[in-house]
Design a protein around this motif. Structure first.
Motif, PDB file in Angstrom:
ATOM      1  N   THR A   1     -30.803  11.955   6.716  1.00 39.54           N
ATOM      2  CA  THR A   1     -30.481  10.644   7.270  1.00 39.54           C
ATOM      3  C   THR A   1     -29.880  10.821   8.655  1.00 39.54           C
ATOM      4  O   THR A   1     -28.828  11.453   8.788  1.00 39.54           O
ATOM      5  N   PRO A   2     -30.545  10.316   9.689  1.00 38.87           N
ATOM      6  CA  PRO A   2     -30.003  10.495  11.039  1.00 38.87           C
ATOM      7  C   PRO A   2     -28.743   9.658  11.248  1.00 38.87           C
ATOM      8  O   PRO A   2     -28.783   8.433  11.167  1.00 38.87           O
ATOM      9  N   THR A   3     -27.646  10.323  11.468  1.00 30.13           N
ATOM     10  CA  THR A   3     -26.386   9.624  11.729  1.00 30.13           C
ATOM     11  C   THR A   3     -25.438  10.583  12.434  1.00 30.13           C
ATOM     12  O   THR A   3     -25.602  11.809  12.358  1.00 30.13           O
ATOM     13  N   ASP A   4     -24.456  10.055  13.117  1.00 29.33           N
ATOM     14  CA  ASP A   4     -23.439  10.892  13.740  1.00 29.33           C
ATOM     15  C   ASP A   4     -22.568  11.515  12.652  1.00 29.33           C
ATOM     16  O   ASP A   4     -22.097  10.809  11.753  1.00 29.33           O
ATOM     17  N   LEU A   5     -22.343  12.819  12.731  1.00 35.55           N
ATOM     18  CA  LEU A   5     -21.478  13.440  11.734  1.00 35.55           C
ATOM     19  C   LEU A   5     -20.862  14.716  12.279  1.00 35.55           C
ATOM     20  O   LEU A   5     -21.381  15.345  13.191  1.00 35.55           O
ATOM     21  N   VAL A   6     -19.710  15.074  11.672  1.00 38.41           N
ATOM     22  CA  VAL A   6     -18.984  16.292  12.016  1.00 38.41           C
ATOM     23  C   VAL A   6     -18.626  16.987  10.716  1.00 38.41           C
ATOM     24  O   VAL A   6     -18.050  16.363   9.818  1.00 38.41           O
ATOM     25  N   LEU A   7     -18.962  18.259  10.608  1.00 41.59           N
ATOM     26  CA  LEU A   7     -18.651  18.972   9.383  1.00 41.59           C
ATOM     27  C   LEU A   7     -18.562  20.463   9.651  1.00 41.59           C
ATOM     28  O   LEU A   7     -18.926  20.957  10.725  1.00 41.59           O
TER      29      LEU A   7
ATOM     30  N   VAL B   1     -21.571  20.816  13.975  1.00 39.13           N
ATOM     31  CA  VAL B   1     -21.246  21.742  12.895  1.00 39.13           C
ATOM     32  C   VAL B   1     -20.299  22.804  13.451  1.00 39.13           C
ATOM     33  O   VAL B   1     -20.634  23.508  14.396  1.00 39.13           O
ATOM     34  N   LEU B   2     -19.116  22.895  12.856  1.00 41.04           N
ATOM     35  CA  LEU B   2     -18.068  23.777  13.355  1.00 41.04           C
ATOM     36  C   LEU B   2     -17.894  24.987  12.457  1.00 41.04           C
ATOM     37  O   LEU B   2     -18.253  24.971  11.276  1.00 41.04           O
ATOM     38  N   GLU B   3     -17.333  26.047  13.016  1.00 43.20           N
ATOM     39  CA  GLU B   3     -17.040  27.266  12.269  1.00 43.20           C
ATOM     40  C   GLU B   3     -15.562  27.311  11.903  1.00 43.20           C
ATOM     41  O   GLU B   3     -14.717  26.848  12.663  1.00 43.20           O
TER      42      GLU B   3
END
Length: 338
Positions: free
Chosen positions: A159-165, A324-326
């Motif tokens: 699903t195309p959406t803004d996200l941060v994980l 996507v963060l480390e």
């Protein structure tokens, strides 16, 4: 004709609209963005304003502006320090940009989550940062909401959406490989079962074990300290030859529960059993030995989510972004065997 001074009610925006043969939306636009209205219609509205002696309701306009400066943050469990840290980072960004913030806690309850999303619509929020429940994650669509939404921690499929994980699978793999490198072979995973995050971390753990030809042992749990302790206790009461070499927890609350169970069983870390898990909560540095963790960049997650929301509010049509963060592996005495 100017307004009758003896009239008990001053002229309203509806009176202007009727006099100008226009909509109230057009009148409002002439007052706030006159260049956006074609000249002949603008002139009609301005003439009606002059004839009626209409004065805009500045208090109502200020209220609308205040509502436009409101954003929401809906987290799934405010008791989890992970979400507390994210909330602080979002609040800092909101304050810096002159935005008001409403913080809501869904308790992983879809009905409660829906009521807060409806509240945001009622309050005319300019945008929402959301850690969705598993139910909403499965059916999430950005265009179902009257405001832009940025997701944190949990990602819907395709699903195309803004996200941060976080890169959850890679992070869990790093933790598992660390335990393997310490000589652990029977590693039990205490896995949060209610979110995509837990499933992704389980996948990373299983991939690391399969590479070494080892069998995974996964206990799906609700992500609470009590659940973690209750699940770990019987494992620790078995014969030492059958006892796990290590416990690995997929979130900070399960990690705390596992640590309590180890202490209650009178076992020594890492000699009797190793312990590691997610989230660099304050308590993890207090015991002796301190607890090995994968520290999530909570401040960066919150700040990035707020930045994405601000960008989306400014550019509604821009393509969705996925950040996507480390995390950082922090090896401590609970797992390091000399």
């Amino acid at each position: 004709m100017p307004a009758d001074p003896s009239s008990p009610h001053p002229p309203s925006i509806k009176d202007v609209a009727r006099r100008a043969n226009a909509s109230t939306t057009t009148v409002s636009r002439v007052l706030s963005q006159p260049d956006a209205v074609r000249p002949d219609l603008r002139q009609r509205v301005q003439q009606a304003i002059a004839e009626l002696g209409y004065r805009p309701n500045l208090a109502a306009r200020r209220l609308r502006q205040q509502r436009a400066s409101l954003i929401g943050l809906i987290v799934s469990d405010i008791r989890n320090p992970f979400f507390t840290d994210i909330s602080r980072a979002v609040e800092d960004m909101a304050y810096r940009h002159g935005l008001r913030l409403i913080l809501c806690n869904s308790d992983e309850d879809p009905a409660k989550e829906q009521s807060y999303l409806e509240l945001m619509a009622d309050e005319q929020a300019s945008g929402v940062i959301l850690s969705p429940t598993p139910e909403l994650t499965r059916r999430f669509r950005a265009d179902q909401h009257p405001f832009p939404v940025v997701l944190v921690d949990r990602a819907p499929d395709d699903t195309p959406t803004d996200l941060v994980l976080l890169d959850n699978a890679h992070a869990a793999r790093r933790l598992t490989e660390h335990l393997l490198d310490q000589g652990c072979r029977r590693i039990v995973l205490l896995a949060g079962s209610r979110s995509s995050t837990g499933r992704e971390r389980q996948a990373g753990y299983e991939a690391a074990l399969r590479e070494r030809g080892l069998a995974p042992q996964v206990l799906p749990l609700r992500p609470t300290a009590d659940e973690g302790q209750a699940a770990a206790a019987p494992l620790l009461a078995t014969d030492p030859a059958e006892r796990p070499d290590a416990l690995l927890a997929t979130n900070g609350l399960l990690l705390l529960g596992a640590w309590k169970a180890i202490r209650a069983a009178g076992l020594t870390m890492p000699t009797d059993i190793a312990l590691a898990g997610f989230d660099n909560n304050d308590w993890t540095t207090l015991p002796e030995p301190a607890v090995t963790v994968l520290a999530q960049p909570t401040a960066d997650i919150g700040r990035s989510a707020a930045e994405l929301l601000l960008q989306r509010m400014a550019e509604p049509a821009r393509p969705p972004r996925r950040i996507v963060l480390e995390g950082a592996l922090m090896v401590r005495g609970s797992s390091a065997r000399g």
